[in-house]
Design a protein around this motif. Structure first.
Motif, mmCIF file in Angstrom:
data_model
loop_
_atom_site.group_PDB
_atom_site.id
_atom_site.type_symbol
_atom_site.label_atom_id
_atom_site.label_comp_id
_atom_site.label_asym_id
_atom_site.label_seq_id
_atom_site.Cartn_x
_atom_site.Cartn_y
_atom_site.Cartn_z
ATOM 1 N N CYS A 62 0.854 -1.194 0.000
ATOM 2 C CA CYS A 62 0.000 0.000 0.000
ATOM 3 C C CYS A 62 0.882 1.234 0.000
ATOM 4 O O CYS A 62 1.721 1.404 0.893
ATOM 5 N N ALA A 63 0.702 2.093 -0.996
ATOM 6 C CA ALA A 63 1.546 3.268 -1.171
ATOM 7 C C ALA A 63 1.075 4.473 -0.372
ATOM 8 O O ALA A 63 1.613 5.570 -0.530
ATOM 9 N N GLY A 64 0.075 4.290 0.496
ATOM 10 C CA GLY A 64 -0.435 5.419 1.268
ATOM 11 C C GLY A 64 -1.680 6.001 0.639
ATOM 12 O O GLY A 64 -2.519 5.284 0.089
ATOM 13 N N GLY A 65 -1.810 7.315 0.695
ATOM 14 C CA GLY A 65 -3.000 7.980 0.180
ATOM 15 C C GLY A 65 -2.986 8.120 -1.337
ATOM 16 O O GLY A 65 -1.949 8.436 -1.935
ATOM 17 N N ASP A 66 -4.120 7.882 -1.961
ATOM 18 C CA ASP A 66 -4.282 8.050 -3.393
ATOM 19 C C ASP A 66 -4.099 9.518 -3.775
ATOM 20 O O ASP A 66 -4.562 10.429 -3.076
ATOM 21 N N LEU A 67 -3.422 9.760 -4.896
ATOM 22 C CA LEU A 67 -3.108 11.125 -5.301
ATOM 23 C C LEU A 67 -4.363 11.954 -5.561
ATOM 24 O O LEU A 67 -4.443 13.129 -5.176
ATOM 25 N N ASP A 68 -5.346 11.359 -6.231
ATOM 26 C CA ASP A 68 -6.581 12.103 -6.504
ATOM 27 C C ASP A 68 -7.311 12.432 -5.203
ATOM 28 O O ASP A 68 -7.887 13.522 -5.065
ATOM 29 N N TRP A 69 -7.289 11.493 -4.258
ATOM 30 C CA TRP A 69 -7.926 11.730 -2.962
ATOM 31 C C TRP A 69 -7.214 12.870 -2.229
ATOM 32 O O TRP A 69 -7.858 13.742 -1.639
ATOM 33 N N MET A 70 -5.897 12.893 -2.294
ATOM 34 C CA MET A 70 -5.140 13.963 -1.659
ATOM 35 C C MET A 70 -5.415 15.302 -2.330
ATOM 36 O O MET A 70 -5.560 16.332 -1.662
ATOM 37 N N ARG A 71 -5.504 15.306 -3.650
ATOM 38 C CA ARG A 71 -5.799 16.545 -4.365
ATOM 39 C C ARG A 71 -7.183 17.061 -3.971
ATOM 40 O O ARG A 71 -7.372 18.267 -3.755
ATOM 41 N N ASP A 72 -8.138 16.153 -3.876
ATOM 42 C CA ASP A 72 -9.479 16.553 -3.458
ATOM 43 C C ASP A 72 -9.457 17.144 -2.051
ATOM 44 O O ASP A 72 -10.130 18.154 -1.785
ATOM 45 N N GLN A 73 -8.698 16.518 -1.161
ATOM 46 C CA GLN A 73 -8.625 17.027 0.210
ATOM 47 C C GLN A 73 -8.024 18.421 0.265
ATOM 48 O O GLN A 73 -8.433 19.257 1.069
ATOM 49 N N ALA A 74 -7.057 18.681 -0.588
ATOM 50 C CA ALA A 74 -6.413 19.994 -0.603
ATOM 51 C C ALA A 74 -7.406 21.098 -0.940
ATOM 52 O O ALA A 74 -7.214 22.262 -0.541
ATOM 53 N N GLU A 75 -8.461 20.746 -1.651
ATOM 54 C CA GLU A 75 -9.451 21.732 -2.082
ATOM 55 C C GLU A 75 -10.675 21.785 -1.165
ATOM 56 O O GLU A 75 -11.570 22.600 -1.376
ATOM 57 N N MET A 76 -10.706 20.935 -0.142
ATOM 58 C CA MET A 76 -11.861 20.891 0.750
ATOM 59 C C MET A 76 -11.785 21.971 1.823
ATOM 60 O O MET A 76 -10.702 22.460 2.157
ATOM 61 N N ASP A 77 -12.941 22.295 2.387
ATOM 62 C CA ASP A 77 -12.961 23.159 3.562
ATOM 63 C C ASP A 77 -12.553 22.315 4.768
ATOM 64 O O ASP A 77 -12.591 21.081 4.727
ATOM 65 N N PRO A 78 -12.109 22.967 5.859
ATOM 66 C CA PRO A 78 -11.580 22.222 7.011
ATOM 67 C C PRO A 78 -12.541 21.180 7.577
ATOM 68 O O PRO A 78 -12.112 20.080 7.952
ATOM 69 N N GLN A 79 -13.829 21.487 7.635
ATOM 70 C CA GLN A 79 -14.782 20.545 8.206
ATOM 71 C C GLN A 79 -14.896 19.283 7.343
ATOM 72 O O GLN A 79 -14.894 18.166 7.862
ATOM 73 N N THR A 80 -14.958 19.458 6.033
ATOM 74 C CA THR A 80 -15.050 18.308 5.136
ATOM 75 C C THR A 80 -13.762 17.500 5.173
ATOM 76 O O THR A 80 -13.779 16.258 5.147
ATOM 77 N N ARG A 81 -12.639 18.198 5.252
ATOM 78 C CA ARG A 81 -11.346 17.514 5.323
ATOM 79 C C ARG A 81 -11.257 16.666 6.587
ATOM 80 O O ARG A 81 -10.711 15.564 6.576
#
Length: 260
Positions: A62-81
């Motif tokens: 397992c390489a850790g977090g998926d890149l697309d998932w990380m990119r999505d998180q970077a664009e989320m508001d703090p509560q959603t993150r």
């Protein structure tokens, strides 16, 4: 039934839970977190299952977090993150408290959350060629939600050798750190896992579950308060300038400002 994992069970009641995103090095997506959480519930409720083996398809565990998932998180508001971080914490908690023996068959590299996955196993055996590492701080974030399970496995003193540096290490050091019980050549991995499985088939399943729960009760505290603290710590870290720089540099394929 599942999009990102596969479960097969043999006639003895040995279930193999496989992370099945080989083309993505089994990186964890939001869907994989949901699939694994549901799988843990299904396996816990299945009286026919005596032992669970956790492994990955392809070259990586397992390489850790998926890149697309990380990119999505970077664009989320703090509560959603925070909610996304909570999904990872929930999945790890479900596997950690699985009332069946959970044996990690670490057939390849494990980074970040992948090391967390290995840490929730009751015993993990890996190939002697693998690499591991907590790579989060390279991105300006921290290995927060995996932290309770990693510290329970390694102890604070050993964890501090590798928890903050993002340094990669091999199988021999992973054994010394307590992450792996042992490492074997790839051709011997199946036999090594079988040697861990077989003793459980002579044990009373209820007694095994009770003994595992007692071990967890007597071990380091991992309760709702601890988990909430890790989620808050990660959410706070995501709001920093370092996180923005680190994640941005990663996706821009450039060095972050702090890199030599």
């Amino acid at each position: 039934m599942f999009e990102t994992i596969e479960i097969t069970t043999d006639t003895r009641g040995v279930a193999t839970l496989t992370l099945n995103r080989a083309e993505k090095h089994n990186a964890m997506s939001a869907q994989m977190l949901a699939d694994l959480t549901q799988a843990a519930a299904d396996l816990a409720a299945d009286d026919a299952v005596r032992v669970v083996v956790l492994t990955g398809a392809g070259k990586s565990f397992c390489a850790g977090g998926d890149l697309d998932w990380m990119r999505d998180q970077a664009e989320m508001d703090p509560q959603t993150r925070s909610k996304e971080a909570g999904k990872l914490a929930t999945m790890l908690g479900a596997l950690n408290s699985l009332p069946k023996p959970l044996i990690g068959k670490v057939q390849g590299n494990a980074f970040g959350g992948g090391v967390g996955m290995a840490s929730v196993c009751d015993v993990a055996i890996g190939v002697d060629s693998l690499k591991m590492g907590f790579t989060e701080t390279r991105l300006g974030i921290i290995p927060a939600t995996i932290g309770p399970y990693v510290l329970a496995r390694m102890g604070e003193g050993r964890a501090r050798r590798v928890f903050m540096s993002a340094r990669l290490f091999g199988a021999a050091e992973a054994i010394d750190l307590g992450l792996l019980a042992r490492a074997v050549p790839a051709d011997d991995l199946d036999a090594a896992i079988e040697a861990e499985v077989v003793p459980y088939l002579s044990c009373a399943p209820g007694a095994v579950a009770a003994a595992k729960k007692l071990a967890r009760d007597l071990g380091p505290r991992i309760d709702d308060e601890v988990v909430a603290h890790t989620i808050a710590a990660l959410a706070e870290r995501w709001e920093t300038e370092e996180a923005a720089e680190g994640i941005g540099a990663f996706f821009d394929r450039r060095k972050a400002a702090w890199m030599a």
